[in-house]
Design a protein around this motif. Structure first.
Motif: not given
Length: 222
Positions: A149, A215, A218
């Motif tokens: 990320k 997100g 994961k």
């Protein structure tokens, strides 16, 4: 709602308004470069475009701070000075964005624009360095997807810089349009500039979607 839920909601809203606002900017820009439309119509479209453009900029400026707070709630430990830096980054970046947008005729704007440009390159370098450090130190071993990320966000900043560089012709011609001194060759420059920007815009959309997926999913294989 507990504090984590509130921060998570803000994070989701920043993503939604970033992507949605960016799409609105690109869509309205098509009317700005349409030479078949009247100057008044094109100027109205330009005002809409510039107004919408502020939204993604606000979202980007706050995303790292909100994401850093979320990571804290997920158990990622930061040194006190790092956490203070994360908290201060959003307001400082946001202030710079708002000043550049609302006070664009001020004498100090050219200097602040250069500072903003250099600041974004520094942010890319800091993000890349922090990811290398996290990998070597194992500080993100409990949440390895955060590395992806962070790298994705750094790449988004890079894409924004590429858009800025390729929009120079567009900006110069837009200034001529404000003075009603543009001609057909200027219109072609605007169209050409927008075509150069389009790939970077699409890449931003795709990376934002990838960021959202990471997100949610994961993944642990990173």
């Amino acid at each position: 709602m507990n504090p984590y839920d509130i921060v998570l909601l803000i994070h989701i809203l920043l993503f939604c308004y970033w992507l949605g606002g960016d799409i609105g900017v690109f869509y309205s820009s098509q009317f700005v470069v349409d030479s078949q439309l009247s100057r008044e119509t094109r100027m109205t479209a330009a005002k809409i475009m510039l107004g919408c453009d502020l939204i993604p900029k606000i979202c980007m400026s706050l995303m790292l701070t909100v994401g850093g707070i979320l990571a804290h709630y997920l158990g990622v430990q930061h040194d006190p000075w790092q956490f203070v830096g994360i908290i201060l980054l959003g307001p400082i970046w946001l202030t710079m964005v708002l000043v550049l947008h609302y006070y664009h005729n001020a004498r100090y704007i050219p200097t602040l624009t250069k500072i903003d440009y250099i600041f974004r390159w520094i942010m890319i370098a800091v993000i890349a360095t922090s990811c290398v450090y996290a990998y070597n130190s194992g500080s993100l071993d409990q949440a390895p997807w955060l590395t992806l990320k962070l790298l994705g966000f750094g790449f988004l900043i890079f894409c924004g810089l590429m858009i800025r560089i390729n929009l120079k012709e567009f900006s110069v011609t837009y200034a001529k349009m404000l003075q009603d001194s543009h001609d057909d060759s200027d219109n072609q420059k605007m169209v050409r500039s927008l075509k150069k920007v389009k790939p970077w815009v699409v890449i931003i959309w795709l990376v934002l979607i990838l960021e959202a997926y990471v997100g949610i999913a994961k993944p642990l294989f990173i």
